[in-house]
Design a protein around this motif. Structure first.
Motif, PDB file in Angstrom:
ATOM      1  N   SER A 408     -37.253 -10.250 -18.017  1.00  0.00           N
ATOM      2  CA  SER A 408     -36.758 -10.436 -19.061  1.00  0.00           C
ATOM      3  C   SER A 408     -36.178 -11.466 -19.039  1.00  0.00           C
ATOM      4  O   SER A 408     -35.054 -11.451 -18.940  1.00  0.00           O
ATOM      5  CB  SER A 408     -37.017  -9.764 -19.876  1.00  0.00           C
ATOM      6  N   LEU A 416     -38.380 -13.773 -26.754  1.00  0.00           N
ATOM      7  CA  LEU A 416     -37.714 -13.198 -25.715  1.00  0.00           C
ATOM      8  C   LEU A 416     -39.498 -12.795 -24.758  1.00  0.00           C
ATOM      9  O   LEU A 416     -40.627 -13.126 -24.959  1.00  0.00           O
ATOM     10  CB  LEU A 416     -38.103 -11.225 -26.216  1.00  0.00           C
ATOM     11  N   HIS A 446     -42.699 -10.541 -28.408  1.00  0.00           N
ATOM     12  CA  HIS A 446     -42.561 -11.488 -27.124  1.00  0.00           C
ATOM     13  C   HIS A 446     -43.617 -11.921 -26.466  1.00  0.00           C
ATOM     14  O   HIS A 446     -44.520 -12.018 -27.133  1.00  0.00           O
ATOM     15  CB  HIS A 446     -41.626 -10.162 -26.350  1.00  0.00           C
TER      16      HIS A 446
END
Length: 489
Positions: A408, A416, A446
């Motif tokens: 990530s 993100l 995300h």
């Protein structure tokens, strides 16, 4: 040979506290202590010195600190020589009560004298009594102290401390003091030193970062600083937090848009969409000014991601006021919002205001706001499906990365991103490396890329991470020749 004493720093609160904790760690390592071994850093576990770096912004901060200090009393009873220190905003606020409530605490120090901690610990050890030392003015700028950074490739850089605003809900000016600005040359020298060490992303920090320059009379100082950051070779990404709408000017927008390494991301605290509530908060802007700033930012940077802070249930807030907040949120289309239920902070004007909103009303409004923010952030994230984004990989961003075979990191706009990576470690990016990925699907908080990455850039930041994980880190000072920027709620 005697083993070195160990330490553990527990941090609550904002990015400024995180930055201060890096300085606390650097000071302790310079004094000969070693950080407690990874995996043994639960509350007080195995450490000879435990430092609580506290926050006083929210009501539950008090309960959390004193609960943890109560737990530490039983640990100290079985660990001869354990020292406990309390610093940060709550120490500044509760200087006279911490030792009374927790007499097993050894040191209490404030926001202005972080550098005194090693001396106070040694004095407490020798004299065998608690040391309480709270300075009323900044003794040395935190960035002049040694540091033990959490990341080899990303760093916080303070441009100022303190705040000249008088928001009625905020206790920070009383605890951090009036704004004190660093000289631009000192800031740029620190950034240059960090880049030489492998740092490629910096976040400029200040309680009101875009008021930077007020102390030396240059209203365009922050825009100039952003442009100067753009001339630093090897500095890939520049971010900043947190600005204030009243001080946010068009020269800053232009500097953001025209400086390639300044990221298309803006955290702009709204607090409320009601003009009456903003007036009661003593926030010197109104909703239309706020929306006008966002419009100009998006005109200059169409892909900018804008996040915010919102307080629900400020004293006197009516249902009509709350609806005004929902209206501004809908129009603003934030990519994320940090939302808070108002809580009384003793010592602030809002604490004694009439018409405190009942808890159950605040909770119901808060739930509605959370639902709207999640819906809008999901819509904004879905706009990126099928598009390419540049990701700088990082450690600690994806809690399930090891289970899902992902790594990530953050896109340029700070979203993100979870990225599928090969099983072979040698084929994966390192934290600090940069690659292009295609967003395959979005979630409210995300983005995901199941198609892997391409155009991998193995960076100096990745080299720094590799070096740091293969050898113990040493505290680093800031050679200025002077005396001694989360997951959305």
């Amino acid at each position: 040979m005697t083993n070195p004493r160990t330490y553990h720093v527990i941090t609550y609160g904002c990015q400024m506290n995180v930055h201060d904790s890096e300085r606390i760690s650097g000071l302790l390592e310079e004094a000969g202590l070693e950080r407690v071994a990874p995996g043994n850093d639960a509350l007080g576990a195995g450490a000879d010195v435990v430092v609580f770096n506290t926050c006083a912004v929210r009501e539950n901060a008090d309960n959390r600190l004193y609960g943890n200090l109560g737990h530490m009393a039983s640990i100290k009873a079985t660990h001869p020589g354990l020292q406990i220190a309390v610093g940060g905003c709550m120490a500044q606020k509760d200087r006279d009560t911490i030792i009374g409530k927790a007499p097993w605490v050894d040191v209490v120090f404030g926001t202005h004298n972080v550098g005194a901690l090693p001396r106070l610990l040694e004095r407490a050890r020798i004299e065998r009594e608690a040391q309480v030392e709270i300075a009323e003015a900044l003794e040395t700028f935190p960035s002049n102290l040694p540091s033990r950074r959490e990341s080899p490739y990303s760093a916080w850089v303070s441009v100022s401390v303190g705040c000249n605003n008088t928001c009625t809900f905020c206790i920070v000016p009383a605890l951090r003091g009036k704004e004190t600005d660093r000289r631009p040359g000192d800031i740029l020298q620190e950034i240059g030193m960090l880049v030489d060490q492998g740092v490629q992303e910096i976040t400029l920090l200040g309680q009101n970062v875009n008021a930077y320059g007020v102390e030396f009379g240059d209203r365009q100082a922050f825009a100039k600083l952003l442009r100067a950051c753009g001339r630093i070779d090897g500095l890939e990404r520049v971010r900043f937090t947190s600005p204030h709408p009243k001080d946010f000017t068009d020269d800053v927008i232009a500097a953001m848009a025209e400086t390639p390494n300044v990221m298309p991301q803006l955290h702009m605290p709204l607090q409320s969409g009601s003009d009456q509530v903003l007036k009661n908060m003593r926030r010197s802007y109104r909703s239309q000014k706020f929306l006008g700033i966002l419009e100009r930012v998006r005109t200059a940077m169409p892909d900018a991601a804008i996040t915010t802070d919102i307080i629900v249930g400020f004293p006197g807030e009516t249902e009509e006021d709350f609806q005004a907040t929902l209206d501004v949120v809908r129009e603003s289309r934030f990519s994320a919002a940090f939302t808070f239920q108002y809580s009384i902070r003793p010592g602030t004007p809002a604490a004694t205001m009439p018409d405190q909103v009942p808890k159950q009303v605040v909770q119901e409004r808060y739930d509605r706001l959370i639902d709207l923010v999640g819906e809008l952030s999901y819509e904004e994230n879905r706009r990126l499906e099928g598009r390419d984004v540049e990701v700088m990989f990082a450690t600690g961003e994806g809690r399930k990365d090891s289970e899902t075979r992902r790594m990530s990191g953050r896109a340029r706009d700070n979203r993100l991103v979870h990225v599928a990576v090969p099983a072979e470690p040698e084929l994966r990016p390192r934290p600090g490396d940069i690659a292009t990925v295609t967003v395959t699907h979005a979630a409210p908080h995300h983005l995901n890329s199941d198609s892997g990455f391409r155009d991998l850039h193995r960076t100096r930041g990745g080299d720094a991470w590799e070096a740091a994980t293969s050898a113990p880190a040493a505290p680093t000072g800031v050679g200025l020749g002077m005396p001694g920027v989360g997951q959305p709620r």
